[in-house]
Design a protein around this motif. Structure first.
Motif, mmCIF file in Angstrom:
data_model
loop_
_atom_site.group_PDB
_atom_site.id
_atom_site.type_symbol
_atom_site.label_atom_id
_atom_site.label_comp_id
_atom_site.label_asym_id
_atom_site.label_seq_id
_atom_site.Cartn_x
_atom_site.Cartn_y
_atom_site.Cartn_z
ATOM 1 N N TYR A 53 0.840 -1.190 0.000
ATOM 2 C CA TYR A 53 0.000 0.000 0.000
ATOM 3 C C TYR A 53 0.883 1.251 0.000
ATOM 4 O O TYR A 53 1.563 1.533 0.981
ATOM 5 C CB TYR A 53 -0.866 -0.037 1.254
ATOM 6 N N PRO A 54 0.883 2.036 -1.103
ATOM 7 C CA PRO A 54 1.764 3.216 -1.120
ATOM 8 C C PRO A 54 1.131 4.407 -0.401
ATOM 9 O O PRO A 54 -0.072 4.433 -0.174
ATOM 10 C CB PRO A 54 1.904 3.502 -2.619
ATOM 11 N N PHE A 55 1.950 5.380 -0.087
ATOM 12 C CA PHE A 55 1.472 6.657 0.450
ATOM 13 C C PHE A 55 0.703 7.351 -0.668
ATOM 14 O O PHE A 55 1.250 7.592 -1.739
ATOM 15 C CB PHE A 55 2.682 7.503 0.839
ATOM 16 N N ARG B 187 -0.630 9.866 -3.232
ATOM 17 C CA ARG B 187 0.086 11.057 -3.696
ATOM 18 C C ARG B 187 -0.829 12.078 -4.365
ATOM 19 O O ARG B 187 -0.374 13.155 -4.737
ATOM 20 C CB ARG B 187 1.190 10.636 -4.671
ATOM 21 N N TYR C 130 8.407 6.750 3.925
ATOM 22 C CA TYR C 130 7.285 6.055 3.265
ATOM 23 C C TYR C 130 6.873 6.831 1.997
ATOM 24 O O TYR C 130 6.686 6.239 0.923
ATOM 25 C CB TYR C 130 6.142 5.962 4.272
ATOM 26 N N HIS D 193 9.552 6.235 -0.660
ATOM 27 C CA HIS D 193 9.519 4.901 -1.277
ATOM 28 C C HIS D 193 8.247 4.666 -2.081
ATOM 29 O O HIS D 193 8.173 3.706 -2.852
ATOM 30 C CB HIS D 193 9.680 3.817 -0.203
ATOM 31 N N SER D 194 7.259 5.540 -1.911
ATOM 32 C CA SER D 194 6.013 5.362 -2.658
ATOM 33 C C SER D 194 6.087 5.953 -4.063
ATOM 34 O O SER D 194 5.125 5.839 -4.830
ATOM 35 C CB SER D 194 4.851 6.014 -1.888
ATOM 36 N N HIS E 72 8.210 2.152 -5.722
ATOM 37 C CA HIS E 72 7.085 1.272 -5.385
ATOM 38 C C HIS E 72 7.124 0.006 -6.244
ATOM 39 O O HIS E 72 6.814 -1.099 -5.767
ATOM 40 C CB HIS E 72 5.763 2.017 -5.580
ATOM 41 N N MET F 197 7.986 -0.321 2.858
ATOM 42 C CA MET F 197 6.823 -1.178 2.592
ATOM 43 C C MET F 197 7.158 -2.666 2.562
ATOM 44 O O MET F 197 6.346 -3.471 2.113
ATOM 45 C CB MET F 197 6.104 -0.777 1.291
#
Ligand SMILES: Cc1cc2nc3c(=O)[nH]c(=O)nc-3n(C[C@H](O)[C@H](O)[C@H](O)COP(=O)(O)OP(=O)(O)OC[C@H]3O[C@@H](n4cnc5c(N)ncnc54)[C@H](O)[C@@H]3O)c2cc1C
Length: 401
Positions: free
Chosen positions: A45-47, A49, A82, A85-86, A91, A345
Motif C-alpha cells: 500500500y503506497p502513500f 500522492r 514512506y 519509497h512510494s 514502489h 513497505m
C-alpha cells in the motif's frame, strides 16, 4: 500470526521451540483485522500522492486517514521515508519483493489450515472491491487485468447488475465490482491463530507466558523470563508486531517503522452480506464474521498507546449505511489495533545485524495475517540454513545499516 507461524515452521525443522507471549496467541492485531488472506495484495500500500486526497487528509475530511499530531511528529521521519519509497519507480521495486511473498499466501496457509483442522473458519469465495463511480470501476478493472498478466492474480469484473445479483444486501446500485477470486476470508481471525498455536502444542511445542522485555543475551544464547521460570535458547526470534519498534530500540536499533492504527465494530444486518467487500472509493472493509458483520477502518497515524479516537469508524459507518442496512452495532467498545509498517513497505525478516542468535520477523503492515505462514517459513529456512523459498535479501534487517 507471524510469531505462531514462525514457531510452527521452526518446529517442523526439528528445533525444540518455546513460543512466549505476554498474552495468548491471536489476541492482538491478528484478532481484529478484516480476516482476509489476500492473494490479490501483490502491491504494497503506497502513500497516496493525489493532491486532493492529501488535502482531505490534512483537513481531516474523508474516512480513509486520520492522524494525531503526536503520532505524525513521532513517526515523521519514517512517514517521509514512506512517501519517498512510494514514488512509482521505488514502489515497483517494493512490489517485486512483496508479490513474491504474497504468491505463497494461500499455499502456505492451506497446509496449516488442513493440519490444524481449521477449514470451518475459512471461506474461499473471494473478496470484492466495489465502486460507486464508473470511472473508478473502469480504472480498477484495467488494473486487475494488468495484475492478472503480471502476477497471475485471478479476478472477475462485475457490472452493476451482476454485483447486485451477487450481493443482494446492497440496497442501491453501484457502478460495479472487481471480484478477486483467490482471496480467502476467515470468519474469526484470532481463532485461526489459536488453532495454529494448538497445532504447535499438539506437536510437542511449549507455549508460555512471558514478557519480551526480559529477553537478555546469556552466554552464546538468549534467555527470557516466563511465568514458568526462565527459558534459555541458542536462538531467539522477535515477532512482536506493532510492539517490535519499542523493543528493538532498547537494543539500539532505529529502523524506519511506523504504525497505521485501525478500528473495527460488528453489526447485525438483517440481510446477510455474502462475501467481504472493500468500498474502494471510501476506504473501509465489510467482512462477515462469526460475531457479525465486521467493519474495519483505514489508517490512523497515532502512537500505539494514544487514547482511541474512533472518528473514522463513525464516518465509515455512515458511508456503509449508504450501501447496505447495517442493523445495530453490537454492544461492545470499538476494537483498536495497529498495522506494523516499514518505510520501504517491506517486512523486516532476518538476523539482527548486531546480535548473533537473534532474529527479527515483523513489519508486515497491511498483510501480516496473509503473510504469517510464508514469513514463518522464510525465517525458519534462514535459521536452519537451508535454501529459502524466496530471496530474503530485500527484507533483511541489515538494509537499515
Ligand atoms: C483494521 C485492520 C485490518 C487488517 N486487515 C487485514 C487483513 O484483512 N489481512 C491481512 O493480511 N492483514 C490485515 N491487517 C494487518 C494484520 O492484522 C497485521 O499485519 C498482523 O496481524 C500482524 O501480525 P503480527 O503477528 O506481526 O502481530 P500481532 O498479531 O499483534 O502479534 C504480536 C504478538 O506479540 C505479543 N507481544 C507484544 N509485546 C510483547 C511483549 N513485550 N512480550 C511478549 N509478547 C508480546 C502480543 O501479545 C501478540 O500476541 C489488518 C490490520 C488492521 C489494524
Amino acid at each position: 500470526m507471524v510469531g505462531t507461524c514462525t514457531a510452527l515452521h521452526l518446529q517442523q525443522r526439528g528445533f525444540d521451540v518455546t513460543l512466549v507471549d505476554r498474552g495468548s496467541p491471536g489476541q492482538e492485531t491478528s484478532l481484529g483485522n478484516a480476516g482476509l488472506i489476500q492473494r490479490e495484495a501483490v502491491e504494497p500500500y503506497p502513500f497516496p500522492r493525489e493532491p486532493g486526497f492529501l488535502l482531505d487528509v490534512a483537513l481531516g475530511r474523508g474516512a480513509q486517514v486520520h492522524w494525531h499530531a503526536r503520532g505524525v511528529w513521532q513517526m515523521g521521519k519514517a512517514l517521509l521515508g514512506y512517501l519517498h519509497h512510494s514514488h512509482p519507480m521505488r514502489h515497483a521495486v517494493a512490489t517485486a519483493a512483496y508479490s513474491r511473498l504474497i504468491a505463497y499466501a494461500n499455499s502456505e496457509h492451506d497446509l496449516f489450515i488442513a493440519a490444524a483442522g481449521a477449514q470451518d473458519l475459512v471461506a474461499r469465495e473471494g473478496f470484492r472491491f466495489v465502486f460507486r463511480t464508473p470511472e473508478a470501476f473502469d480504472k480498477a478493472a484495467q488494473r486487475a487485468e494488468d495484475l492478472a498478466t503480471r502476477f497471475g492474480v485471478r479476478s472477475q469484473a462485475e457490472n452493476s447488475a451482476q454485483l447486485a445479483q451477487a450481493e443482494p444486501a446492497l440496497h442501491r446500485p453501484l457502478a460495479g465490482a472487481v471480484h478477486w477470486l483467490d482471496t480467502w476470508s476467515v470468519n474469526a481471525p484470532g481463532a485461526l491463530v489459536q488453532r495454529y498455536a494448538d497445532l504447535f502444542v499438539a506437536r510437542g511445542g511449549r507455549l508460555l507466558k512471558g514478557d519480551a522485555a526480559s529477553l537478555q543475551a546469556q552466554g552464546a544464547g538468549w534467555s527470557v523470563q516466563t511465568t514458568q521460570g526462565p527459558v534459555h535458547a541458542q536462538q531467539a526470534v522477535l515477532a512482536l508486531g506493532p510492539w517490535s519498534d519499542g523493543f528493538i530500540r532498547t537494543l539500539g536499533y532505529r529502523f524506519p517503522l511506523f504504525l497505521k492504527r485501525g478500528y473495527h465494530q460488528h453489526y447485525t444486518p438483517p440481510a446477510p452480506v455474502r462475501q467481504p467487500m472493500l468500498d474502494a472509493e471510501r476506504g473501509y472493509v465489510l467482512a462477515p464474521m462469526q460475531r457479525g458483520l465486521r467493519l474495519t477502518t483505514g489508517a490512523e497515524f497515532a502512537p500505539i498507546d494514544a487514547p482511541a479516537t474512533p472518528v473514522q469508524l463513525a464516518k465509515a459507518e455512515a458511508l456503509a449505511r449508504e450501501l447496505i442496512d447495517l442493523g445495530q452495532p453490537l454492544p461492545e467498545s470499538p476494537w483498536l489495533g495497529a498495522r506494523p509498517c516499514v518505510a520501504d513497505m517491506l517486512p523486516v525478516m532476518g538476523p539482527a545485524p548486531r546480535h548473533p542468535g537473534l532474529w527479527f520477523n515483523f513489519g508486515h503492515a497491511h498483510q501480516g495475517f496473509t503473510m504469517g505462514p510464508v514469513a514463518g517459513r522464510l525465517l525458519a529456512e534462514m535459521v536452519y540454513g537451508e535454501p529459502t523459498c524466496v530471496d530474503p535479501t530485500p527484507y533483511s534487517p541489515g538494509r537499515f545499516g
